[in-house]
Design an enzyme around this catalytic site. Structure first.
Site, PDB file in Angstrom:
ATOM      1  N   GLY A  46      34.718 -25.747   0.825  1.00 37.51           N
ATOM      2  CA  GLY A  46      34.689 -24.548   0.001  1.00 37.51           C
ATOM      3  C   GLY A  46      34.376 -24.921  -1.437  1.00 37.51           C
ATOM      4  CD  GLN A  51      36.120 -25.994  -6.965  1.00 42.03           C
ATOM      5  OE1 GLN A  51      35.829 -25.238  -6.055  1.00 42.03           O
ATOM      6  NE2 GLN A  51      36.685 -27.170  -6.747  1.00 42.03           N
ATOM      7  CB  CYS A  94      41.193 -29.367  -5.187  1.00 41.12           C
ATOM      8  SG  CYS A  94      40.181 -28.297  -6.237  1.00 41.12           S
ATOM      9  CG  LEU A  95      35.282 -30.703  -3.454  1.00 36.98           C
ATOM     10  CD1 LEU A  95      34.030 -29.867  -3.237  1.00 36.98           C
ATOM     11  CD2 LEU A  95      35.097 -32.113  -2.895  1.00 36.98           C
ATOM     12  CG  HIS A 136      41.770 -24.176  -2.221  1.00 37.79           C
ATOM     13  ND1 HIS A 136      42.539 -25.329  -2.231  1.00 37.79           N
ATOM     14  CD2 HIS A 136      40.705 -24.449  -3.018  1.00 37.79           C
ATOM     15  CE1 HIS A 136      41.960 -26.238  -3.001  1.00 37.79           C
ATOM     16  NE2 HIS A 136      40.843 -25.731  -3.488  1.00 37.79           N
ATOM     17  CD  GLU A 137      37.307 -22.700  -2.340  1.00 37.48           C
ATOM     18  OE1 GLU A 137      37.121 -22.741  -3.574  1.00 37.48           O
ATOM     19  OE2 GLU A 137      37.461 -23.722  -1.641  1.00 37.48           O
ATOM     20  CG  HIS A 140      39.231 -23.018  -7.350  1.00 42.56           C
ATOM     21  ND1 HIS A 140      39.630 -23.939  -8.292  1.00 42.56           N
ATOM     22  CD2 HIS A 140      39.150 -23.701  -6.177  1.00 42.56           C
ATOM     23  CE1 HIS A 140      39.775 -25.127  -7.700  1.00 42.56           C
ATOM     24  NE2 HIS A 140      39.502 -25.016  -6.413  1.00 42.56           N
TER      25      HIS A 140
HETATM   26  O1  GNR Z   1      36.964 -29.499   0.627  1.00 43.57           O
HETATM   27  C1  GNR Z   1      38.056 -28.928   0.519  1.00 43.57           C
HETATM   28  N1  GNR Z   1      38.979 -29.074   1.489  1.00 43.57           N
HETATM   29  C2  GNR Z   1      40.139 -28.325   1.567  1.00 43.57           C
HETATM   30  C3  GNR Z   1      41.124 -28.746   2.430  1.00 43.57           C
HETATM   31  C4  GNR Z   1      42.279 -28.028   2.572  1.00 43.57           C
HETATM   32  C5  GNR Z   1      42.459 -26.869   1.846  1.00 43.57           C
HETATM   33  C6  GNR Z   1      41.488 -26.441   0.959  1.00 43.57           C
HETATM   34  C7  GNR Z   1      40.322 -27.159   0.823  1.00 43.57           C
HETATM   35  S1  GNR Z   1      39.093 -26.620  -0.253  1.00 43.57           S
HETATM   36  C8  GNR Z   1      38.364 -28.135  -0.688  1.00 43.57           C
HETATM   37  C9  GNR Z   1      37.151 -27.919  -1.569  1.00 43.57           C
HETATM   38  C10 GNR Z   1      37.582 -27.294  -2.872  1.00 43.57           C
HETATM   39  O2  GNR Z   1      38.109 -27.893  -3.771  1.00 43.57           O
HETATM   40  N2  GNR Z   1      37.395 -26.002  -2.985  1.00 43.57           N
HETATM   41  O3  GNR Z   1      37.786 -25.365  -4.092  1.00 43.57           O
HETATM   42 NI    NI Z   2      39.451 -26.528  -4.888  1.00 41.47          NI
END
Ligand code: GNR
Ligand code: NI
Length: 183
Positions: A46, A51, A94-95, A136-137, A140
């Protein structure tokens, strides 16, 4: 469709609340394509526009495994309109917080309302990993990171670690600039 740079903690832009997209234009679709390419290259499942430093409410998600066909989901102005009372615990990463992982408890299911790539309003019921990722997104887009769902002790420890690493990196480059003034 160039790949973009992913901003990392402690970049203050990660705390910005992104603005809604007024209209789904070709420019927005080009941005979504850049986000998708950046996410696949990372690799991640995601990515939110902030980001890559763009404060717009745009999200891309693809949960397909390496051996499966790509199955991108584009969420424009996503809004979570319902969450289940039952929860799940998933180890998140999270990236923008590389190489840090922690278990987060969130609603197991949610319904997200959004505009698709054509600008058509849609609703999608999500569960499991998809529900975790959507939440999660959407976090953000509101300047919220998964570490905000951890205990204060754990969160502060991660923030400190990344702040220290950023300081070290900037001092390192300052030192090498001084050592090689002609370079
Ligand atoms: O790549 C991602 N893996 C992930 C694993 C578990 C819960 C959420 C994520 S999202 C993350 C990519 C990211 O930072 N998206 O904002
Ligand atoms: Ni993230």
């Amino acid at each position: 469709m160039p790949k973009r740079q992913i901003i990392k903690l402690p970049d203050p832009r990660l705390r910005v609340k992104s603005a809604p997209v007024a209209e789904v234009t070709d420019e927005m679709r080009a941005l979504l394509d850049d986000m998708l390419e950046t996410m696949y290259a990372a690799p991640g499942i995601g990515l939110a526009a902030i980001q890559i430093g763009v404060p717009r409410r745009l999200v891309v998600i693809d949960l397909a495994k390496d051996d499966e066909l790509r199955n991108p989901l584009f969420l424009i102005n996503p809004e979570i309109v319902w969450t289940s009372d039952d929860t799940r615990i998933h180890e998140e990463g999270c990236l923008s917080i590389p190489e840090y992982y922690a278990e987060v408890e969130r609603p197991d299911r949610c319904r997200v309302r959004f505009l698709d790539r054509q600008g058509v309003a849609q609703e999608l019921d999500c569960e499991g990993l998809q529900a975790t990722c959507v939440q999660h997104e959407v976090d953000h887009t509101n300047g919220v990171l998964f570490i905000d769902h951890l205990s204060r002790l754990k969160r502060d420890r991660v923030i400190k670690k990344f702040a220290k690493a950023a300081r070290r990196d900037s001092e390192g480059s300052a030192a090498s600039d001084a050592a090689e003034p002609s370079a």
